[in-house]
Scaffold this motif. Structure first.
Motif, PDB file in Angstrom:
ATOM      1  N   GLN A 151      -1.695  -2.074   9.644  1.00 53.65           N
ATOM      2  CA  GLN A 151      -2.694  -1.049   9.970  1.00 53.65           C
ATOM      3  C   GLN A 151      -3.807  -1.005   8.929  1.00 53.65           C
ATOM      4  O   GLN A 151      -4.948  -0.704   9.258  1.00 53.65           O
ATOM      5  N   ILE A 160     -12.266  -3.920  16.161  1.00 49.41           N
ATOM      6  CA  ILE A 160     -11.273  -3.002  16.722  1.00 49.41           C
ATOM      7  C   ILE A 160     -11.701  -1.555  16.552  1.00 49.41           C
ATOM      8  O   ILE A 160     -11.651  -0.759  17.478  1.00 49.41           O
ATOM      9  N   PHE A 161     -12.131  -1.213  15.352  1.00 47.31           N
ATOM     10  CA  PHE A 161     -12.642   0.137  15.095  1.00 47.31           C
ATOM     11  C   PHE A 161     -14.106   0.042  14.670  1.00 47.31           C
ATOM     12  O   PHE A 161     -14.406  -0.048  13.478  1.00 47.31           O
ATOM     13  N   TYR A 166     -16.656   5.227  14.219  1.00 41.54           N
ATOM     14  CA  TYR A 166     -15.790   5.925  13.267  1.00 41.54           C
ATOM     15  C   TYR A 166     -16.201   5.589  11.838  1.00 41.54           C
ATOM     16  O   TYR A 166     -16.607   4.466  11.565  1.00 41.54           O
ATOM     17  N   GLU A 170     -12.385   8.341   8.299  1.00 39.59           N
ATOM     18  CA  GLU A 170     -11.769   8.904   9.496  1.00 39.59           C
ATOM     19  C   GLU A 170     -10.633   7.998   9.987  1.00 39.59           C
ATOM     20  O   GLU A 170      -9.543   8.469  10.327  1.00 39.59           O
ATOM     21  N   ILE A 171     -10.875   6.693   9.993  1.00 39.18           N
ATOM     22  CA  ILE A 171      -9.863   5.742  10.465  1.00 39.18           C
ATOM     23  C   ILE A 171      -8.633   5.804   9.563  1.00 39.18           C
ATOM     24  O   ILE A 171      -7.510   5.967  10.029  1.00 39.18           O
ATOM     25  N   GLU A 174      -6.743   9.166   9.893  1.00 37.62           N
ATOM     26  CA  GLU A 174      -6.043   9.300  11.178  1.00 37.62           C
ATOM     27  C   GLU A 174      -4.800   8.412  11.222  1.00 37.62           C
ATOM     28  O   GLU A 174      -3.715   8.852  11.597  1.00 37.62           O
ATOM     29  N   LEU A 175      -4.961   7.158  10.826  1.00 45.14           N
ATOM     30  CA  LEU A 175      -3.841   6.216  10.894  1.00 45.14           C
ATOM     31  C   LEU A 175      -2.718   6.631   9.941  1.00 45.14           C
ATOM     32  O   LEU A 175      -1.545   6.577  10.290  1.00 45.14           O
ATOM     33  N   HIS A 177      -2.001   9.696   8.583  1.00 46.49           N
ATOM     34  CA  HIS A 177      -1.290  10.912   8.981  1.00 46.49           C
ATOM     35  C   HIS A 177      -0.420  10.656  10.208  1.00 46.49           C
ATOM     36  O   HIS A 177       0.705  11.137  10.293  1.00 46.49           O
TER      37      HIS A 177
END
Lengths: 219, 219
Positions: A151, A160-161, A166, A170-171, A174-175, A177
């Motif tokens: 990840q 991908i992101f 984003y 933020e990425i 989010e990943l 948590h």
């Protein structure tokens, strides 16, 4: 001089990626000649290699320090996020892709670091979490550690992101948590909730030393 | 004859991957001549393309059917896992990597399916889960949907999850449950726990129709 070159190059790489920064750019920024740089480094990849090595050594000692300072695995893994967030904003999102595609030696170094240190420290965190009853005992530690390691790389993948959708912050937030929550037991959730309630998600505050707020593990 | 060729080729591809299966193998298995196969398909990639198209159409209607049959998003997403597990054991772990590396048209089809249908259905599931209070409202739906979509591909990557260490079943199971748990609210956990307690993890039982055991969403 070598140290000044390393420091300035690191700043430029992090900000613009590796490909787009030339030896000329580095020389100009430092007000020195390209010849001076070549006295210390054979080429750009050699500077990159050294910059990455230093980063990894520093990173590793920061991680070890965190393990000592934090009271429990939940707090420890969330602290790693704080550290990553601190760096994430300064890093060009294309950096890792750039290195992967064009600088094989430097990428091999990253891979090695990833396999040995990141993988190892996440696995240790998961095992500790299970033994303390904070993470579920029915998870497969190596499989989830591998997922987390991948990840990290995934987050840097602009295809991908996309960075226009984003921010890196933020990425990563989010990943991480989501990753932690997916492992927690009820007991783990109590500590997790204490931690996130005590720490504002405002990035500035999140970066602050939070030792004084560290919750105690539940019995 | 065309249908027989498709059915047999699918079986061979799933079992051995695409590269290692020749037109001769297919002909031999069916007791027909290669010439007969070439009357229907120009080459192996054309068969692969048709096999994948059929699979995706079938998959999509199964997913839609599930959405109707299940009572809530938690159950729905876990049902998808059941479906994936049902297939996972029959599939050669190298299949997707094989297709990615050597059959660009077929891979483009998979990518398109992934972007349009898988991404769409996961995103819908997440949004439904949030609106019903089963998933946390502070998650970023598109970011996590993207993570899940990438995890599906990750699971098929033999370099990341070596098949001598994990079975495909184990990987899919672990990743999916971890993914769902990472999104759940307390209310969501009640339904999740009901679901997993009612369903044995024994694969055979897990495949059985579980409609009668479907827990009702909490108020």
């Amino acid at each position: 001089m070598k140290e000044r070159i390393l420091a300035e190059t690191e700043r430029l790489f992090w900000k613009y990626g590796v490909r787009s920064v030339t030896m000329e750019d580095i020389a100009r920024q430092l007000g020195i000649s390209k010849k001076t740089i070549y006295q210390h480094f054979a080429d750009k990849e050699q500077i990159l290699y050294q910059v990455m090595r230093d980063k990894m050594v520093k990173n590793q000692s920061e991680m070890e320090c965190m393990t000592i300072k934090t009271d429990n695995p939940v707090e420890e893994i969330l602290h790693v996020l704080t550290m990553m967030q601190k760096h994430a904003d300064q890093v060009s999102p294309n950096l890792l892709i750039d290195i992967k595609r064009h600088y094989p030696q430097a990428f091999a170094l990253f891979r090695q670091y990833k396999e040995q240190h990141i993988m190892h420290s996440i696995l240790e965190n998961i095992q500790k979490g299970i033994s303390q009853g904070l993470y579920r005992s029915d998870i497969n530690p190596t499989l989830l550690a591998r997922l987390r390691v991948e990840q990290i790389e995934l987050a840097f993948n602009n295809e991908i992101f996309p960075t226009d959708q984003y921010t890196m912050l933020e990425i990563q937030h989010e990943l991480m948590h989501h990753f932690v929550r997916g492992m927690l037991t009820e007991k783990g959730f109590i500590i997790y909730n204490q931690y996130v309630n005590h720490h504002s998600y405002d990035n500035k505050e999140y970066q602050a030393d939070s030792n004084d707020l560290a919750p105690q593990p539940a019995e």
